[in-house]
Design an enzyme around this catalytic site. Structure first.
Site, PDB file in Angstrom:
ATOM      1  N   LYS A 139       0.766  -1.237   0.245  1.00 29.85           N
ATOM      2  CA  LYS A 139       0.242  -0.112   0.033  1.00 29.85           C
ATOM      3  C   LYS A 139       0.786   1.409   0.238  1.00 29.85           C
ATOM      4  O   LYS A 139       2.256   1.425   0.117  1.00 29.85           O
ATOM      5  CB  LYS A 139      -0.569   0.255   1.084  1.00 29.85           C
ATOM      6  N   TYR A 151      18.307  29.258   7.471  1.00 34.67           N
ATOM      7  CA  TYR A 151      16.582  30.120   8.175  1.00 34.67           C
ATOM      8  C   TYR A 151      17.353  30.565  10.110  1.00 34.67           C
ATOM      9  O   TYR A 151      16.979  29.333  10.501  1.00 34.67           O
ATOM     10  CB  TYR A 151      15.810  29.875   7.658  1.00 34.67           C
TER      11      TYR A 151
END
Length: 358
Positions: free
Chosen positions: A35, A255
């Site tokens: 899956k 950042y």
């Protein structure tokens, strides 16, 4: 056009892990769980490699149809079952197996007439508290399904383990006892064991086992890595350095200036980030391999880049390999540093990452 972030899928590792499941299965049949695009590894690719599998399991109808279109002939089980009555005709047409976990799905079978009878797995909620019928209703509901002309006989029976990844958790033993009591005397094949059940709970081995995460080389157990369970990483997630810069002690990197250089040092920039599926929440210090040498993240992960403390690989140069996880660096360990699980890392690889099998 060259791409810097790549995923390589190892056929040899996948087959090794499948054999581990088969060896542990106590003679049971193996239903490989593919899956979510085989946990990000490529469902058609994985199913094609695992031609020895006795069957496959997916979550949704679309996933099953993709495998049929790819030429997969083995039984395919829909773990969530049919959502609408119209799905049953498609399920029958493509000779799929389906889970029944709720009363509405039983009512669908009672109201439909199909050209081909469908193999049905009645799912019993033994403690997961997610999908499944109550144990006390198993007999009455199984009788209703057995009476349906569109249900292949005999009915199959299954459950799912909630805490098998915690080997000392007694809830698994409780689930096994509940399942045994609920199905006592009923005919049909049984399936209980997921990856953790296969490797850690011998008493969960029945007619079918359903290996998932172990196929892809990650351990299903809390606090362990794949190699500790003799599992080999199937996915090698790599990028390359696109810059190597000398930085001074106290320099702030990335950042927010979150990364602070603890010394005069080289800092590498690798072309990979959360836009490729590398976890944004990987903490500073998360390990990476640069030319096989263990280094660590410095600063925050951005969309397209990470910055790396290269003090342990001072000879690193632009173009050198950076391994995010795979051989030599377990996805389980990276997941721990990122406050997540290996399943999410694998499933998170995005479409812009080039995929190769070898």
């Amino acid at each position: 056009m060259a791409r810097t972030a790549t995923v390589q899928i190892s056929r040899e590792a996948l087959l090794h892990n499948f054999q581990r499941a088969k060896d542990e299965a106590s003679g049971g049949l193996v239903m490989a769980v593919v899956k979510a695009n085989a946990y990000g590894h490529g469902a058609a690719l994985v199913a094609g490699i695992l031609d020895q599998a006795d069957g496959f399991a997916v979550a949704r109808l679309e996933e099953a149809l993709e495998l049929r279109e790819a030429g997969i002939k083995q039984p395919i089980l829909l773990l969530e079952g049919a959502l609408e009555e119209a799905d049953l005709e498609i399920i029958a047409q493509h000779h799929l197996h389906t889970v029944v976990h709720s009363l509405y799905q039983i009512e669908q079978f009672e109201s439909v007439r199909l050209r081909h009878a469908v193999p049905v797995w009645l799912k019993i909620d033994t403690g997961m508290r997610r999908l499944g019928v109550p144990p006390a209703q198993v007999r009455s509901l199984s009788q209703r399904l057995e009476a349906c002309a569109s249900v292949a006989k005999p009915l199959r029976l299954m459950t799912h383990l909630a805490t098998a990844d915690e080997q000392g958790n007694l809830r698994t033993a409780d689930q096994l006892r509940t399942f045994s009591a609920a199905i006592e005397g009923l005919p049909g094949e049984r399936s209980i064991a997921n990856s953790a059940g296969i490797l850690g709970w011998l008493e969960s081995h029945t007619d079918w086992v359903r290996p998932g995460i172990m196929l892809y080389g990650a351990s299903p157990f809390v606090g362990r890595s794949g190699p500790q369970d003799d599992l080999r990483p199937v996915m090698q997630f790599d990028s390359r350095l696109i810059a190597v810069n000398p930085r001074r002690k106290g320099d702030r990197v990335g950042y927010g200036g979150y990364g602070v250089c603890p010394a005069d040092m080289p800092v590498g920039v690798a072309a990979v980030g959360y836009g490729d599926g590398y976890p944004r929440h990987a903490r500073q210090g998360t390990p990476v391999l640069v030319n096989g040498k263990r280094c660590s993240l410095l600063g925050r992960v951005s969309m397209d880049m990470i910055t790396i403390d290269l003090r342990n690989a001072e000879d690193a140069a632009i173009g050198d390999q950076v391994r995010l996880w795979g051989e030599g660096l377990s996805a389980n360990e990276v997941a721990d540093w990122s406050d997540t699980i290996a399943y999410e890392l694998f499933c998170g690889i995005t479409g812009r990452v080039r995929r190769i099998s070898f």
